[in-house]
Write a protein that holds these residues in place. Structure first.
Motif, PDB file in Angstrom:
ATOM      1  N   GLU A  11      73.565 -40.248  -4.784  1.00  0.00           N
ATOM      2  CA  GLU A  11      74.191 -40.328  -6.105  1.00  0.00           C
ATOM      3  C   GLU A  11      75.227 -39.211  -6.199  1.00  0.00           C
ATOM      4  O   GLU A  11      74.995 -38.107  -5.698  1.00  0.00           O
ATOM      5  CB  GLU A  11      73.168 -40.143  -7.247  1.00  0.00           C
ATOM      6  CG  GLU A  11      72.221 -41.299  -7.432  1.00  0.00           C
ATOM      7  CD  GLU A  11      71.285 -41.086  -8.614  1.00  0.00           C
ATOM      8  OE1 GLU A  11      71.339 -39.993  -9.228  1.00  0.00           O
ATOM      9  OE2 GLU A  11      70.503 -41.984  -8.913  1.00  0.00           O
ATOM     10  N   THR A  16      77.245 -33.678 -10.953  1.00  0.00           N
ATOM     11  CA  THR A  16      75.888 -33.737 -10.408  1.00  0.00           C
ATOM     12  C   THR A  16      75.886 -34.576  -9.139  1.00  0.00           C
ATOM     13  O   THR A  16      76.790 -35.374  -8.897  1.00  0.00           O
ATOM     14  CB  THR A  16      74.880 -34.361 -11.389  1.00  0.00           C
ATOM     15  OG1 THR A  16      75.260 -35.719 -11.660  1.00  0.00           O
ATOM     16  CG2 THR A  16      74.799 -33.572 -12.682  1.00  0.00           C
ATOM     17  N   THR A  18      72.793 -36.242  -6.005  1.00  0.00           N
ATOM     18  CA  THR A  18      71.419 -36.326  -5.529  1.00  0.00           C
ATOM     19  C   THR A  18      71.447 -36.503  -4.020  1.00  0.00           C
ATOM     20  O   THR A  18      72.158 -37.364  -3.498  1.00  0.00           O
ATOM     21  CB  THR A  18      70.663 -37.505  -6.160  1.00  0.00           C
ATOM     22  OG1 THR A  18      70.661 -37.350  -7.587  1.00  0.00           O
ATOM     23  CG2 THR A  18      69.218 -37.550  -5.674  1.00  0.00           C
ATOM     24  N   GLY A  25      64.311 -37.081  -3.077  1.00  0.00           N
ATOM     25  CA  GLY A  25      65.609 -36.976  -3.735  1.00  0.00           C
ATOM     26  C   GLY A  25      65.735 -35.684  -4.523  1.00  0.00           C
ATOM     27  O   GLY A  25      64.960 -35.448  -5.458  1.00  0.00           O
ATOM     28  N   LYS A  27      68.057 -33.645  -7.040  1.00  0.00           N
ATOM     29  CA  LYS A  27      69.210 -33.714  -7.930  1.00  0.00           C
ATOM     30  C   LYS A  27      69.686 -32.306  -8.243  1.00  0.00           C
ATOM     31  O   LYS A  27      68.879 -31.418  -8.527  1.00  0.00           O
ATOM     32  CB  LYS A  27      68.868 -34.425  -9.234  1.00  0.00           C
ATOM     33  CG  LYS A  27      70.065 -34.556 -10.180  1.00  0.00           C
ATOM     34  CD  LYS A  27      69.746 -35.393 -11.405  1.00  0.00           C
ATOM     35  CE  LYS A  27      70.981 -35.552 -12.291  1.00  0.00           C
ATOM     36  NZ  LYS A  27      70.708 -36.407 -13.471  1.00  0.00           N
ATOM     37  N   TRP A  29      73.100 -29.834  -9.985  1.00  0.00           N
ATOM     38  CA  TRP A  29      74.345 -29.697 -10.736  1.00  0.00           C
ATOM     39  C   TRP A  29      75.337 -28.951  -9.870  1.00  0.00           C
ATOM     40  O   TRP A  29      74.950 -28.144  -9.020  1.00  0.00           O
ATOM     41  CB  TRP A  29      74.103 -28.946 -12.041  1.00  0.00           C
ATOM     42  CG  TRP A  29      73.215 -29.706 -12.979  1.00  0.00           C
ATOM     43  CD1 TRP A  29      71.849 -29.722 -12.982  1.00  0.00           C
ATOM     44  CD2 TRP A  29      73.617 -30.589 -14.023  1.00  0.00           C
ATOM     45  NE1 TRP A  29      71.380 -30.558 -13.967  1.00  0.00           N
ATOM     46  CE2 TRP A  29      72.445 -31.105 -14.624  1.00  0.00           C
ATOM     47  CE3 TRP A  29      74.855 -30.980 -14.518  1.00  0.00           C
ATOM     48  CZ2 TRP A  29      72.480 -31.994 -15.681  1.00  0.00           C
ATOM     49  CZ3 TRP A  29      74.899 -31.873 -15.576  1.00  0.00           C
ATOM     50  CH2 TRP A  29      73.722 -32.368 -16.158  1.00  0.00           C
TER      51      TRP A  29
END
Length: 202
Positions: A11, A16, A18, A25, A27, A29
């Motif tokens: 992602e 952001t 991932t 996963g 995630k 910032w």
């Protein structure tokens, strides 16, 4: 402390991303410039900082260890949390931050959204000795825009993620369009900083 992650990008947003690391996963910032350089499905390595609070654990990732170090350093100043720290490293490379604080360049520091003159003075007072620890680098590799529409979208999303309106972001993109026309390979990070500087002068 999680200092580094290597995995596949599953992602990627404006600020952001991932990573799939061995089926887990993560995630995180990040800055608009780092986010712009990520590609879905491709492996990448990011340098990370984990911010722990009583009710949360938030991961931040950067494409260069110098940016991560700058992100962690500015948070040692009073009143600087992770959100403002990301804004600072989004606008100023580690070298620019070091030079701005060392030379007491308040105007440069005030180009960061959320920092006024008093805040800039506080950064100078509290970080002047500490910034000497930052390496003299350009702040890591930066993403190069692929097309005219691509750079506008990335810069606009990055500016809006820092709190600017869509109208202001569009105006800032217009202000730096000549840079792309003159040099199509201008890095996204450089365009972001120029766009932010143009907004700060309004």
């Amino acid at each position: 402390m999680i200092q580094q992650l290597r995995g596949t990008v599953i992602e990627a947003g404006a600020t952001t991303f991932t990573l799939d690391v061995a089926g887990v996963g993560f995630k995180a910032w990040t800055t608009p410039a780092t986010a712009a350089g990520l590609r879905l499905g491709e492996p990448t390595t990011v340098h990370t900082s984990l911010v722990v609070r009583e009710d949360s654990m938030t991961l931040f990732g950067f494409d260069d260890p110098g940016e991560r170090d700058a992100f962690e350093l500015v948070q040692t100043a009073s009143g600087v949390g992770p959100k403002l720290a990301v804004a600072i490293v989004s606008v100023l490379s580690p070298t620019e931050l070091r030079r701005a604080v060392s030379s007491e360049d308040l105007a440069k520091l005030c180009s960061v959204p959320g920092i006024g003159r008093k805040g800039a003075q506080k950064l100078v007072i509290e970080l002047k000795e500490k910034v000497l620890l930052l390496a003299e680098t350009a702040g890591g590799a930066e993403a190069v825009p692929e097309t005219t529409e691509a750079w506008r979208e990335q810069v606009s999303e990055g500016l809006q993620s820092l709190g600017w309106s869509a109208r202001d972001a569009a105006a800032a993109c217009d202000n730096v369009a000549h840079l792309v026309e003159a040099e199509p390979s201008t890095p996204i990070g450089s365009l972001m900083r120029s766009a932010l500087n143009s907004l700060a002068k309004r």
